[in-house]
Scaffold this motif. Structure first.
Motif, short mmCIF file in Angstrom:
data_model
loop_
_atom_site.label_atom_id
_atom_site.label_comp_id
_atom_site.label_asym_id
_atom_site.label_seq_id
_atom_site.Cartn_x
_atom_site.Cartn_y
_atom_site.Cartn_z
N VAL A 66 0.87 -1.18 0.00
CA VAL A 66 0.00 0.00 0.00
C VAL A 66 0.90 1.22 0.00
O VAL A 66 1.89 1.27 0.76
CB VAL A 66 -0.92 0.00 1.22
CG1 VAL A 66 -1.79 1.26 1.23
CG2 VAL A 66 -1.78 -1.23 1.26
N ASP A 67 0.60 2.20 -0.82
CA ASP A 67 1.39 3.44 -0.87
C ASP A 67 1.29 4.17 0.44
O ASP A 67 0.32 4.05 1.17
CB ASP A 67 0.90 4.33 -2.03
CG ASP A 67 1.13 3.71 -3.42
OD1 ASP A 67 2.05 2.83 -3.47
OD2 ASP A 67 0.37 4.01 -4.33
N ASP A 68 2.34 4.93 0.70
CA ASP A 68 2.34 5.73 1.92
C ASP A 68 1.20 6.72 1.87
O ASP A 68 0.90 7.30 0.81
CB ASP A 68 3.66 6.46 2.07
CG ASP A 68 4.84 5.50 2.30
OD1 ASP A 68 4.56 4.35 2.80
OD2 ASP A 68 5.99 5.84 2.01
N THR A 103 -0.88 10.17 2.96
CA THR A 103 -0.65 11.58 3.25
C THR A 103 -1.77 12.02 4.17
O THR A 103 -2.66 11.22 4.52
CB THR A 103 -0.64 12.40 1.96
OG1 THR A 103 -1.93 12.29 1.34
CG2 THR A 103 0.45 11.93 1.02
N THR A 133 -4.86 11.41 2.33
CA THR A 133 -5.23 10.05 1.92
C THR A 133 -5.08 9.00 3.05
O THR A 133 -5.04 7.79 2.80
CB THR A 133 -4.37 9.61 0.73
OG1 THR A 133 -2.99 9.57 1.15
CG2 THR A 133 -4.54 10.55 -0.46
N GLN A 166 -5.86 5.03 2.54
CA GLN A 166 -4.76 4.09 2.52
C GLN A 166 -4.91 3.05 3.67
O GLN A 166 -4.54 1.88 3.51
CB GLN A 166 -3.43 4.84 2.66
CG GLN A 166 -3.09 5.74 1.43
CD GLN A 166 -3.02 4.94 0.17
OE1 GLN A 166 -3.95 4.96 -0.68
NE2 GLN A 166 -1.92 4.22 -0.03
#
Length: 258
Positions: A231-233, A235, A238, A242
Motif C-alpha cells: 500500500v502506498d504511503d 498523506t 489520503t 490508505q
C-alpha cells in the motif's frame, strides 16, 4: 477315725463336753464283729455339733501276696428254666431258719444317739485261691421270694486323698483329610435394597505436589506467511483511504479475519 465320731451327722463330736480320751486320734486294730443286737427305738435327733479337726491318716499296710489262680473248669449244660412261682409270705428272720410270714411293720421310733465306733482290726493276709471246680448243671429257677425292707443307709465314709494325675499320653497322628464335598447350587440373589441417603461431602484434601514438567516437544515446521499487497504511503489527505486499503490487503492475504 476319732473315737467320738458322730455317724449320724458324719462329723467328729469332740469339743462337746467330751474328755480327751474320747477325742484320741490313735486308731487301734479292729476287733471281731459281734452279733447284731435287736434294733432299739430311734431316739430324737440332737443338735448338730461343730465339726472337729480331721485326724491324721495312718500308713497303708502292706498288701499280702495274691494266691495262684487255678484252672477254670468246663461249663456244664444249662438246665431248663422252670415257671416262676407265686410270691410266698416273708417269714421272721431267724438264725439260718426258714423264711416265715412277715410281721406287720410298726411305727418308726425316734432316732437314738449313735454309739461309739470301735477300733478297726488289722486285715489278715489273703489266703491262696484254690482251683475252680467244674461248673455243675444249672438247677431249675425257684419262685422269687418277697423283697425284704430296705436297711438303713450307713454314714458316708471320709473322702480319701486324690491320687496324683498321671502323665498325659502322646498325641496320636492326625487323620487324613477327607475329600472336599461338591459345591452346592448358588442361592437366588435377593432383591436390591433401597439406596441409602448420600453422605455429607468431606473436606477438600490438601493440594498434592505439582508433577514434573514433561520434556518440550519437537518444534514444528515454520509456517508459510503470504505477504499482503503493498500500500502506498498515506498523506494527510489520503490517510483514511490508505488505511482501508491496508486492511483489505491483509484480509485478502489471510492475515486478518474479515
Amino acid at each position: 477315725m476319732p473315737r467320738c465320731f458322730d455317724q449320724d451327722n458324719n462329723r467328729n463330736c469332740c469339743g462337746q463336753n467330751k474328755r480327751p480320751p474320747c477325742c484320741s486320734l490313735i486308731v487301734g486294730p479292729m476287733g471281731p464283729t459281734g452279733p447284731t443286737g435287736p434294733a432299739g427305738m430311734n431316739g430324737q435327733m440332737g443338735p448338730t455339733g461343730p465339726a472337729g479337726m480331721n485326724g491324721q491318716m495312718g500308713p497303708t499296710g502292706a498288701t499280702g501276696p495274691a494266691g495262684e489262680i487255678g484252672p477254670t473248669g468246663a461249663t456244664g449244660p444249662a438246665g431248663e428254666i422252670g415257671p416262676t412261682g407265686a410270691t410266698g409270705p416273708a417269714g421272721e428272720i431267724g438264725p439260718t431258719g426258714a423264711t416265715g410270714p412277715a410281721g406287720e411293720i410298726g411305727p418308726t421310733g425316734a432316732t437314738g444317739p449313735a454309739g461309739e465306733i470301735g477300733p478297726t482290726g488289722a486285715t489278715g493276709p489273703a489266703g491262696e485261691v484254690g482251683p475252680t471246680g467244674a461248673t455243675g448243671p444249672a438247677g431249675e429257677v425257684g419262685p422269687a421270694g418277697a423283697t425284704g425292707p430296705a436297711g438303713e443307709i450307713g454314714p458316708t465314709g471320709a473322702t480319701g486323698p486324690a491320687g496324683e494325675i498321671g502323665p498325659t499320653g502322646a498325641t496320636g497322628p492326625a487323620g487324613e483329610v477327607g475329600p472336599t464335598g461338591a459345591t452346592g447350587p448358588a442361592g437366588e440373589i435377593g432383591p436390591t435394597g433401597a439406596t441409602g441417603p448420600t453422605g455429607e461431602i468431606g473436606p477438600t484434601g490438601a493440594t498434592g505436589p505439582a508433577g514434573e514438567v514433561g520434556p518440550t516437544g519437537a518444534t514444528g515446521p515454520a509456517g508459510v506467511v503470504t505477504p499482503a499487497a503493498a500500500v502506498d504511503d498515506a498523506t494527510v489527505d489520503t490517510i483514511v483511504t490508505q488505511f482501508n486499503a491496508l486492511l483489505a490487503n491483509l484480509r485478502a492475504a489471510g492475515l486478518l479475519e474479515g
